[in-house]
Design an enzyme around this catalytic site. Structure first.
Site, mmCIF file in Angstrom:
data_model
loop_
_atom_site.group_PDB
_atom_site.id
_atom_site.type_symbol
_atom_site.label_atom_id
_atom_site.label_comp_id
_atom_site.label_asym_id
_atom_site.label_seq_id
_atom_site.Cartn_x
_atom_site.Cartn_y
_atom_site.Cartn_z
ATOM 1 N N VAL A 99 2.010 4.977 1.632
ATOM 2 C CA VAL A 99 2.435 5.474 2.934
ATOM 3 C C VAL A 99 2.261 6.990 2.945
ATOM 4 O O VAL A 99 2.686 7.687 2.014
ATOM 5 C CB VAL A 99 3.900 5.104 3.235
ATOM 6 C CG1 VAL A 99 4.303 5.609 4.613
ATOM 7 C CG2 VAL A 99 4.093 3.587 3.159
ATOM 8 N N GLY A 138 0.768 -1.230 0.000
ATOM 9 C CA GLY A 138 0.000 0.000 0.000
ATOM 10 C C GLY A 138 0.797 1.275 0.000
ATOM 11 O O GLY A 138 2.022 1.285 -0.055
ATOM 12 N N ASP A 198 11.215 -10.405 4.687
ATOM 13 C CA ASP A 198 11.339 -9.402 3.620
ATOM 14 C C ASP A 198 12.320 -8.311 4.035
ATOM 15 O O ASP A 198 12.033 -7.121 3.915
ATOM 16 C CB ASP A 198 9.974 -8.802 3.297
ATOM 17 C CG ASP A 198 9.974 -8.082 1.943
ATOM 18 O OD1 ASP A 198 10.861 -8.381 1.117
ATOM 19 O OD2 ASP A 198 9.106 -7.228 1.726
#
Length: 1018
Positions: A710, A708, A836
């Site tokens: 920020v 998404g 990640d």
């Protein structure tokens, strides 16, 4: 008459007394009943205050509260204790609890999510003896009037909260306090000198407050003569230890490890009669170890990773209760005292990485049940002691990199407990004791670089994982019994005198990842069933007399990345299909035909030399050109140009389409500001969901991460916060919600200075938001990707000064990120795997302190000793560990691999996907080391200075180690932190670290005169 009168008076008096007693009992009974009913009502009010949670269903009006598990009562049913720990409570503590429950002595609200400031309501619990508020979301400073707590308070636990500031003066008023725990908080100020007024204090734990500025111990602490346990490790403590620390005569445990302590060890410390545990490891202590030792109760002594010099004191042999002795990674010299061989309780003996010389005391192991014996990387000579495994409990024998000689003790052949045998790089000779080969529990058999001789036995312990016998004098054939070595991962027998053919049975080893048989006298063809090598990563058969064709089946090995068949007698064609290789060497054979097109590039420029029958379509390989090379090249070029033009057209169309969809999406975007928004906070907030949602405008976008966008949002009381909005895509709803919940669950339960702080989460039916602390310097990738040395640059519309990071800042960032990951792997239970790790997920505050972020892909390992398997591989190209791609196995080592890539980016300035279509940065770095390239030539020239050269080379080597193909060859994050901290001073990062030996297992070899990477150390 008189007698009768007296009689009557006497009975009348007794009657009155009896009546008064009955009335008094009735009154007391009535009062007791009223007290019981009142307290019962209060407890039910507490249940109602917490909105009748299911975990309190048994709190009912018709049951006796003294029988509830959470309540402690006196014999007359007065409530004195309440324990509501591990209840997932998210509300503040009921404000009326002390006013109504006046006899409370013990209160425990630990392990919840309780927000707010320090609950001063407990000032009203006048009889309080024990208060546990640990593992909650309390915030703010510890109030200076904390001394208003009950004067009877003996136990206070504020650990694992968000309290910041320091330990205030008011703490000195709690005169009866015996135990004070405030570890794992965010303290960023000093400890008041008033703490020395707690003369009854027996237990003090300040550890893991890594936000402390540089601070010194208050000298008043030496007044605490009753203090038994003092933990202050990982607190950024600096300066010299107080000379009068020997006045703390009751000390039983002192842990000041992992700080910046300097100076010498006070001699009085070793005179404390009650001292049992002393940990001063991982500091910068210098000088000699005190020679006068009278702490005869000492059981554990750890002085590792300091700058200590001189000899090991002979008086350490007086410590007859000593079980653990670690003096590793110092600059100690001289011999190992004979007296240490006579300590009857010694089980762990660690003196590796020093400058010790002479022989090992021959009686070591004879007097005690030795379990760990680690003396590697010294200058020891002579034989190993005969009785190291006398009691049959030795687990680790590690003596590599010395000058030890002679035959191994025959008793090792009967040492069935042995797990690790690491004696490589010595001058041992003779025959291996027969029983040692088959020792049942043996996992690591590492004896390379010695002078052993004999033959490889038919049978080997079925549990051995690493079998390394390279650079010895073994002869004979590889036995067919090799098929029983089912757990072998690494088989290294390079540079011996092995002969005969490679047995077919070797292909049946299911876990084999590394097979090194180069520089022997092997002959015949390769085994026909090599397709069974599903896990093989490295195959090196260089410099033998192997012949026949290279089987096409080699192209079906799924994870093979390094193949060296050079200097043999192979013939026929190069297989038309080979795995994706980072290193290929088929030179000096008798191969013929055309080289496959995928290998006709500069990466394989030396891979096919000295094969007179081979030809290529391009001169880049430095071999004969094929006759149709020019024609083929022209056709290929035309086809390539057409393909490129087509792809460009498609890309332009897709860009237009994407732009249209994005514009349309923004136009349709509406903010729902009604009561459907739900906010879950993890600390006290000065804003609500409306102020966040209303500020999520296009002008406030600062980037994107994970799934998404920020935003940077200005809120009252906090300045800015960062808001991450999950993309709203119905096809991914379940997946995104799972990711969202994973991040919330993890971040709301862990607290560390190097892990981004989650303030709250906001959600409704359509959107999911995470609100974090805002970090001014944004993500690391933005700094590394900008090469301009201009005074300012723009990151996502925000001015960012000083774009080029100098080396001290890069090292500081590496240490911070490593500490965050180490906390996740080693200090969380169960451990947390990020999955990640990359530069865009390492955020920087105003002082360039690093914080690991974006846990949407993280998973918690339910069982640390088992491998969790995820259904799909998730991560970022260039950072993903090879075993994760092939097997989707999730272990801590996939984070280590990714962090290794980050280290390579920090040292080289290149991106993670640097390279060509066949390689990434990690593969490129590994290939450079294989080619023997000087590390200095690979470093980022923009920041490389002479004073930083050694550190940069060391960190580059560490990055290569972390990205080793074999997970077991990678260090742990705890070891990574240890190495990085060794390169920095506690307060300001060193410009140079000279003469320190980092080769612990071995991890690194850092030499000023040789900046090449020794691949054998991987």
């Amino acid at each position: 008459m008189t007698t009768s009168s007296s009689y009557m008076k006497h009975h009348t008096f007794h009657f009155v007394l009896t009546l008064l007693f009955i009335l008094l009992n009735h009154t007391n009974s009535q009062s007791h009943s009223n007290q019981y009913n009142q307290e019962h009502k209060v407890l039910l009010n507490i249940k109602q205050y917490f909105q009748n949670p299911s975990f309190l269903n048994h709190w009912t009006s018709n049951s006796n509260h003294c029988f509830w598990n959470e309540i402690i009562c006196t014999n007359d049913d007065f409530v004195t204790g309440i324990t509501l720990s591990h209840m997932n409570i998210t509300k503040t503590i009921p404000p009326f609890i002390c006013n109504e429950l006046k006899n409370l002595t013990h209160v425990d609200f630990s392990s919840n999510f309780i927000p707010g400031d320090f609950p001063t309501l407990f000032y009203n619990c006048s009889k309080l003896v024990s208060l546990d508020l640990s593992l909650n979301n309390f915030d703010g400073k510890i109030p200076n009037d904390i001394g208003n707590l009950s004067p009877s308070l003996q136990y206070l636990n504020l650990s694992s909260t968000n309290f910041h500031g320091g330990v205030p003066d008011g703490i000195g008023k709690l005169k009866e306090l015996k135990e004070f725990r405030i570890q794992f908080c965010l303290l960023n100020d000093t400890v008041s000198d008033e703490i020395g007024e707690l003369l009854n204090l027996e237990y003090l734990d300040l550890s893991y407050n890594t936000m402390f500025p540089s601070w010194k111990l208050p000298l008043s602490l030496t007044k605490l003569e009753k203090l038994k346990v003092f933990n202050v490790y990982s607190c950024n403590l600096f300066g010299e230890m107080p000379e009068r620390i020997g006045d703390m005569v009751s000390l039983v445990r002192l842990d000041m490890s992992d700080n910046g302590l300097t100076g010498e060890i006070p001699s009085g410390l070793f005179l404390l009669k009650n001292l049992s545990i002393l940990f001063l490891n991982r500091n910068n202590l210098s000088g000699e170890i005190p020679s006068l030792v009278e702490s005869l109760n000492l059981t554990k002594l750890d002085l590792a990773i300091n700058n200590l010099v001189g000899k090991i004191p002979e008086d350490l042999g007086k410590l007859q209760n000593l079980t653990w002795l670690s003096l590793s990674m110092n600059s100690l010299s001289g011999v190992i005292p004979e007296s240490l061989g006579l300590v009857p309780s010694l089980t762990d003996f660690r003196v590796f990485s020093n400058n010790l010389s002479g022989t090992i005391p021959p009686k070591l192991g004879r007097s005690s049940k030795l379990k760990t014996f680690h003396v590697s990387s010294n200058s020891l000579v002579g034989k190993l002691p005969e009785n190291l495994c006398y009691y049959g409990e030795l687990l680790n024998l590690t003596a590599y990199e010395n000058s030890l000689s002679g035959e191994l003790p025959k008793s090792l052949g009967n040492c069935s407990s042995l797990l690790d045998l690491k004696i490589y790089s010595n001058e041992f000779s003779g025959i291996i004791p027969s029983g040692l080969w088959t020792s049942f529990n043996l996992l690591n058999f590492m004896i390379r670089n010695n002078k052993f001789k004999g033959v490889i036995p038919e049978k080997l312990s079925s549990n051995i994982s690493r079998f390394e016998i390279a650079n010895n004098q073994f002869s004979g054939r590889i036995p067919s019994g090799v098929s029983s070595w089912t757990n072998v991962v690494v088989f290294d027998a390079s540079n011996n005198f092995l002969n005969g053919s490679i047995p077919q049975e070797i292909t049946s080893l299911p876990k084999l990842t590394t097979l090194l048989l180069d520089q022997n006298q092997l002959n015949g063809p390769l085994p026909s069933d090599i397709v069974s090598w599903k896990s093989l990563v490295t195959l090196n058969l260089r410099q033998n007399q192997l012949s026949g064709q290279i089987p096409d089946a080699i192209g079906k090995l799924p994870v093979l990345s390094q193949l060296d068949l050079s200097e043999n007698e192979f013939s026929g064609k190069v297989p038309s299909q080979l795995p994706r290789l980072t290193n290929l060497n088929l030179s000096s054979n008798h191969l013929t035909g055309r080289i496959p097109g995928e290998f006709q590039n500069s990466v394989f420029a030396t891979s096919f030399l000295a094969n007179s029958g081979l030809c290529a379509d391009t001169p880049i390989l430095n071999i004969t050109l094929c006759n149709s090379g020019i024609q083929s090249e022209n056709k290929g070029s035309s086809w390539s140009i057409g393909l490129i033009i087509g792809l460009v057209v498609v890309a332009i169309l897709l860009a237009f389409l994407a732009s249209f969809l994005i514009i349309k999406a923004f136009k349709k975007r509406k903010h729902d500001l009604d009561n459907s928004w739900k906010l879950i906070s993890f600390q006290r907030l000065s804003f609500d969901e409306t102020s966040i949602v209303s500020s999520m405008t296009e002008q406030n976008i600062i980037g994107s991460g994970g799934y998404g966008t920020v935003y940077r949002v200005d809120v009252d009381g906090l300045g800015y916060v960062a808001v991450k909005k999950i993309w709203n895509n119905k096809k991914l709803d379940d997946k995104l919600r799972s990711s969202f919940c994973a991040e919330v669950k993890i971040l709301s339960n862990i607290r560390h200075n190097n892990i981004v702080r989650l303030l709250c989460c906001i959600s409704n039916d359509d959107s999911m938001l995470l609100v974090y602390e805002y970090l001014e310097k944004h993500s690391l990738d933005k700094w590394l990707r900008t090469k301009s040395k201009s005074s300012s640059s723009t990151f996502s519309g925000l001015v960012q000064p000083h774009v080029v990071l100098d080396w001290p800042k890069r090292l500081k960032i590496a240490i911070g990120a490593a500490q965050g990951l180490s906390y996740m792997h080693h200090d969380c239970s169960p451990p947390i795997i990020h999955r990640d790790v990359k530069t865009s997920n390492i955020l920087l505050d105003a002082q360039f302190n690093a914080k690991v972020a974006d846990f949407g892909l993280a998973r918690i390992l339910v069982k640390p000793d088992e491998l969790n398997t995820m259904s799909s591989v998730i991560g970022s190209f260039g950072y993903i560990a090879p075993e994760y791609v092939q097997t989707t196995r999730v272990t801590e080592k996939i984070d280590v691999f990714s962090f290794g890539v980050v280290l390579l980016e920090l040292t080289t300035g290149k991106e993670a996907n640097y390279g060509d279509q066949y390689s990434s940065l990690s593969e490129w770095a590994w290939r450079q080391t294989l080619l023997g390239i000087n590390v200095e030539e690979l470093l980022d020239k923009d920041v490389m200075e002479a004073s930083y050269l050694d550190e940069m080379c060391t960190v580059f080597k560490l990055g290569v180690m972390c990205t080793a193909t074999l997970p077991s060859s990678r260090p742990s994050m705890k070891e990574v932190v240890q190495i990085l901290l060794s390169l920095a001073e506690p307060l300001a990062y060193r410009e140079k670290k000279v003469g320190h030996n980092y080769d612990a297992d071995p991890l690194l070899k850092n030499s000023k005169s040789d900046t090449r990477l020794d691949v054998d150390d991987m």
